[in-house]
Structure formats: C-alpha cells, structure tokens
Design an enzyme around this catalytic site. Structure first.
Site, short mmCIF file in Angstrom:
data_model
loop_
_atom_site.label_atom_id
_atom_site.label_comp_id
_atom_site.label_asym_id
_atom_site.label_seq_id
_atom_site.Cartn_x
_atom_site.Cartn_y
_atom_site.Cartn_z
N TYR A 196 0.83 -1.22 0.00
CA TYR A 196 0.00 0.00 0.00
C TYR A 196 0.86 1.26 0.00
CZ TYR A 196 -4.22 -2.81 0.75
OH TYR A 196 -5.25 -3.70 0.61
N TYR A 221 -14.35 -0.42 -2.37
CA TYR A 221 -13.00 -0.80 -2.00
C TYR A 221 -12.44 -1.80 -3.00
CZ TYR A 221 -9.14 -2.03 1.16
OH TYR A 221 -7.91 -2.22 1.73
N HIS A 222 -11.23 -1.51 -3.50
CA HIS A 222 -10.53 -2.31 -4.49
C HIS A 222 -11.11 -2.18 -5.90
CE1 HIS A 222 -8.66 -5.22 -1.29
NE2 HIS A 222 -7.91 -4.14 -1.49
N HIS A 261 -6.74 1.38 -5.33
CA HIS A 261 -7.01 2.04 -4.05
C HIS A 261 -7.18 3.56 -4.22
CE1 HIS A 261 -5.38 -1.84 -2.73
NE2 HIS A 261 -6.17 -1.68 -1.66
#
Length: 372
Positions: free
Chosen positions: A5, A223-224, A312
């Site tokens: 990340y 998300y994603h 992201h």
C-alpha cells in the site's frame, strides 16, 4: 524494503520514487526509495522521510502511510498532495530533500480520497472526498484545486463548493476535455462492504468549478475498484471487493461509462473527428517537438492523457496535457502542427493518448504516442 500500500510515481527522468507502505513488512520507517531503471538498482533517499506524509488514522502507521497522492514535476521533484492534510515537496537527487508545502486549504485528512492532475501545464490538481480514517468512518464531500508553481514553492489552494456526494474508495478519471469523472465509493467508509454505496458518478468541470450528477451505475464500485480512461474516450470502471469466497462485495465484472461529449443534445451518438495521419512516427515523439496531425474534419483542440494504472483510489501516472497548435494555411486541409511541451516535468516520459477534439468537445479515438 518490503512494502504494501505504498505509492510510487514515474519521475521526469524516467526513474521511480516510492514512499510509505506499512501494510506489509515491518510497520513504520517506510522512508523513500529511488529506482534507477538504467542501473536496475534501488537506493534510499534519507532526506525524504515518511513522517511528514502521515495522517492521524486511528489504526496507527499501519494505515497512516498508505496510498500517498504523488505527482512528478520538474527536475525530478515530486509533489505530495495528500491524503494527509499537510502537503510536501520532495527532491530526489542524491540524498533527497523534503520541503513542507502547507495545508490543503480547509481540508482534513482524506484517506481513500482522490487527487487528479487535470492540467499538467498549469499544475492543476483536483482533490475530492476521503475520510479521517481508513475504515469505519463517515466521509467528506470537500473539494479543492491545488495549483502548483515551481518545485518547493508553496502552492495555491482553492476551496471549491462541496461535491454532491461525500465518498471514499471512489476513483477519479481525467477526460480528454479536462473534465474529471468521479465514480463509485461509499458514504460510510468500511472495507469490503457495499453498504451506503454511491451509484451516481459526478462530472467536475474546471471551467465553471461545478459538479454535475451523471447517470447511475447498476453495480457498486467501492473498496478495491478501479477506473481508467480508454482510448475511445470512454471510462472503464470495474472490480471491487476481493474479500474471499461468498463475500457479497465481490464484483468480478466491469462497466463502461460513456461521457456526455459522445452524444448530441437529442441523445443520438455524436459524429467523431478522426486522426487520419500522424507524423513523425508515433513510437518516438521527442520532448519539445512538433507533431503533424491530419484529421478528417476541422478540430478545435488537442490534448494528451498519459496511460496510467489505478488501485485504491490512486493513479499517480494519470496526467493530462492540453496542447497548443497551428493550423495549415487556408486551402491546406485539416492539417495541424501540434506542439509537445519540452519539460519532462509536465510531459513525463512514457506512453500517452493523443486526442483531437472538435468545437463541441467531441474527442477522436486516441493515437498512441511515446514521448521522451
């Protein structure tokens, strides 16, 4: 060092700058590194520590250094726009340096918000949404324009009217005409959940600084999820979830958004200009050069959008460059001499989509060019 990340960005010299990433490996201390593609080596930049980019996320550094908003600029510099409220400049030569760039206007930390460079020549960045914390928190509709000057100079931050929807886990995509599509996301940030999904995209117009609600999606993109511009001027938006077998937030599919510029006022499909010839060969366009572009009809604008990749809510290589041009003399047909800026901090080396747009803003199919 091991990272997960983190964010990384291609620099004006083709090198790579990366920072953050405590989701994987030892937590904390994920200071910057530089990748030299010629030597095929990584080296630390001790003058670019991670501490100035941290948010105040309640999960600690495991989340605080995630998904930085990075933009390459002149002389191998990097501008850090967020998601922390405090912004920074990095230089990457030798040991590197860090220069505080001030707060992002009246914004707060904006975890999983977006930042999009919609005009790299003017140094214009749009930021929208995000949340104080990565997970289990309400989101923001705050929006700002950051206008960059020279590296290490404090930028100008303009506070915009709020977007229509507060969101996180959304994506931002710059279109050939300079508008920015904001797609997907949730009102209450919770990973692997479609609760409070926002199905309505918004389109930001930098000429009026306004947001317009678009036609809704049928599938949540949270998300994603990802969204990227395609060479035909449409937007691919897909994915979401990745949370294991049986998770209801998994979406192994995609949809295509067709922006308003592809339609006439009565809803019929608009006729599009075509690029019929490009010289020199598209595989090598030097910085500062002139490209001769022939179209099948009169056009009013040219722009390049850099190929990028999204994850992201971050797409650090996504840049748009409006181009200046001159038309052929009267009787010379639809032939244009299009100027490519000579600054690699504006036109970062790599592959770009070159669009011609008519007077109504309808884009051609893109020609693919390699610059630098």
């Amino acid at each position: 060092m091991p990272r997960g990340y983190q964010s990384q960005v291609t620099l004006s010299n083709g090198g790579i700058f990366t920072i953050g990433g405590s989701w994987s490996g030892v937590q904390g201390g994920k200071n910057a590194e530089y990748y030299d593609p010629i030597a095929n080596t990584w080296s630390l930049r001790p003058g670019c520590p991670v501490a100035p980019i941290l948010t105040n996320d309640r999960q600690g550094v495991y989340r605080q250094d995630n998904h930085a908003w990075l933009f390459a600029r002149q002389n191998r510099s990097v501008f850090h726009a967020g998601p922390s409220r405090n912004m920074n400049w990095f230089t990457t030569d030798n040991q590197g340096t860090t220069t505080p760039a001030g707060p992002r206007g009246n914004d707060v930390d904006a975890m999983n918000g977006i930042a999009v460079m919609y005009d790299a020549v003017a140094g214009k960045i749009l930021t929208v949404g995000g949340a104080l914390h990565y997970d289990s928190t309400y989101t923001s509709a705050k929006a700002h324009i950051i206008t960059l000057g020279a590296p290490n100079a404090r930028p100008t931050v303009t506070t915009l009217p709020d977007a229509h929807y507060a969101r996180a886990f959304h994506n931002g995509v710059v279109l050939p005409d300079g508008r920015v599509l904001i797609v997907g996301g949730v009102n209450y940030a919770r990973i692997f959940s479609d609760d409070t999904s926002i199905l309505y995209p918004e389109l930001f117009d930098p000429t009026t600084n306004t947001f317009t609600v678009m036609a809704p999606m049928s599938i949540p993109r949270n998300y994603h999820s990802v969204a990227i511009l395609l060479a035909d001027g449409t937007v691919f938006t897909g994915g979401g979830g990745l949370c294991g077998v049986g998770c209801t937030a998994n979406h192994y599919d995609a949809q295509i958004f067709r922006p308003p510029y592809l339609f006439n006022a009565d809803g019929t499909v608009a006729a599009r200009p075509k690029i019929t010839n490009l010289s020199p060969a598209a595989k090598n366009v030097p910085l500062g050069s002139t490209v001769t572009v022939t179209t099948d009809t009169h056009v009013a604008k040219f722009a390049m959008v850099r190929f990028g990749s999204a994850t992201h809510s971050v797409n650090t290589d996504q840049l748009r460059v409006p181009l200046t041009f001159t038309a052929a003399p009267a009787g010379g047909g639809n032939v244009y001499r299009v100027s490519v800026p000579g600054d690699p901090g504006v036109v970062v080396p790599g592959w770009w989509m070159l669009f011609a747009l008519d007077a109504r803003g309808v884009p051609s199919l893109a020609a693919t060019v390699q610059v630098g």
